[in-house]
Scaffold this motif. Structure first.
Motif, short mmCIF file in Angstrom:
data_model
loop_
_atom_site.label_atom_id
_atom_site.label_comp_id
_atom_site.label_asym_id
_atom_site.label_seq_id
_atom_site.Cartn_x
_atom_site.Cartn_y
_atom_site.Cartn_z
N UNK A 64 0.83 -1.21 0.00
CA UNK A 64 0.00 0.00 0.00
C UNK A 64 0.86 1.26 0.00
N UNK A 65 1.94 1.23 0.80
CA UNK A 65 2.83 2.40 0.88
C UNK A 65 3.52 2.64 -0.45
N UNK A 66 3.94 1.57 -1.10
CA UNK A 66 4.60 1.70 -2.40
C UNK A 66 3.64 2.25 -3.44
N UNK A 67 2.41 1.76 -3.43
CA UNK A 67 1.43 2.25 -4.38
C UNK A 67 1.16 3.74 -4.15
N UNK A 68 1.04 4.12 -2.89
CA UNK A 68 0.79 5.53 -2.58
C UNK A 68 1.95 6.41 -3.01
N UNK A 69 3.16 5.88 -2.91
CA UNK A 69 4.35 6.65 -3.29
C UNK A 69 4.64 6.57 -4.79
N UNK A 70 3.94 5.68 -5.47
CA UNK A 70 4.14 5.56 -6.91
C UNK A 70 5.44 4.88 -7.28
N UNK A 71 5.91 3.94 -6.43
CA UNK A 71 7.16 3.25 -6.74
C UNK A 71 6.89 1.76 -6.92
N UNK A 72 7.59 1.10 -7.83
CA UNK A 72 7.39 -0.33 -8.05
C UNK A 72 7.95 -1.18 -6.91
N UNK A 73 7.38 -2.38 -6.77
CA UNK A 73 7.78 -3.31 -5.73
C UNK A 73 8.54 -4.48 -6.34
N UNK A 74 9.72 -4.75 -5.78
CA UNK A 74 10.46 -5.96 -6.08
C UNK A 74 10.17 -6.94 -4.95
N UNK A 75 9.36 -7.96 -5.22
CA UNK A 75 9.09 -8.97 -4.19
C UNK A 75 10.22 -9.99 -4.24
N UNK A 76 10.72 -10.40 -3.08
CA UNK A 76 11.88 -11.28 -3.09
C UNK A 76 11.71 -12.46 -2.15
N UNK A 77 12.45 -13.52 -2.48
CA UNK A 77 12.52 -14.71 -1.65
C UNK A 77 13.97 -15.14 -1.58
#
Length: 250
Positions: A128-141
């Protein structure tokens, strides 16, 4: 190398053209930022990974982030790794999510890494914070002990995709060449299935081929060093760049 979709981090696009080189920077205080950035001059660096977990006092993280943001035009990937993920961070999930969200609100990053296996509440709040800031998310494992079977690796990537991550990432530890092949096979299959930018790494010396020839198997970026490494098997950016050119298909 190309994927169905691409993700822009400031002036750099993941999923288009050549393999991008990401270099970790680990300043512990804002006073260390000038020297860290000076070391990058003339180096083949596309993206900085700012390792926030190397700032011992979270209250100092804003100052470090401001120093980075105002001193470089390179895209910044914000990452906080706990000790369970090969990092130095000791914050609980709620504290981690609060810190990273605060840094995103202050516009101190162009993308954020989210270890997707954290608590569901922390992950959701960061998305949610990333979407609000307009930045992409790198999901990692990350797995610093083994390499899961190919279907398990695909399961992790599928879960990241279902969360809505913009870039999918797995980094695992091989014990044999068969493990490396499992990682590369999963990378190729995921690239075809999900159509999103993907980063797939087999760590350590045994997995070096994944860092050098990852584009052949759908990986859009790799991590290299200018100074200290942040994970096993990273090699100097200046040595890696010409090797990537051998495998990259423009």
């Amino acid at each position: 190398m190309s994927t169905t979709s691409s993700v822009r981090l400031h002036t750099t696009v993941l999923g288009e053209g050549r393999t991008k080189i990401i270099v970790p920077l680990m300043p512990g205080a804002s006073s260390e930022v000038p020297a860290a950035l000076a070391a990058l001059e003339g180096q083949p660096v596309d993206i900085i990974e700012w390792r926030v977990d190397h700032v011992a006092d979270p209250e100092l993280a804003v100052g470090v982030g401001v120093a980075l943001r105002t001193s470089t035009s390179l895209p910044i990937l914000l990452t906080y790794r706990t000790d369970r993920e090969g990092g130095l961070g000791t914050l609980p999930d709620d504290g981690y999510a609060e810190l990273v969200a605060r840094l995103l609100r202050l516009e101190l990053a162009d993308a954020v890494d989210v270890e997707y296996s954290r608590s569901a509440v922390a992950v959701a709040s960061l998305l949610d914070a990333a979407q609000a800031a307009g930045v992409p998310v790198v999901a990692s494992f990350h797995d610093f002990h083994t390499t899961p079977a190919r279907e398990a690796l695909l399961g992790h990537l599928r879960a990241q995709d279902e969360l809505g991550a913009d870039v999918l990432k797995i980094a695992v530890t091989p014990r044999s060449s068969v493990d490396v092949a499992e990682l590369l096979g999963a990378s190729a299959a995921a690239s075809a299935e999900f159509g999103k930018p993907l980063i797939a790494i087999s760590m350590g010396g045994l997995g070096l081929v994944s860092r050098v020839a990852g584009s052949v198997f759908g990986s859009c970026a790799t991590f290299a060093t200018v100074g200290a490494a942040s994970a096993p098997g990273q090699v100097p950016a200046a040595e890696l760049a010409p090797l990537l050119g051998v495998f990259d298909a423009e």
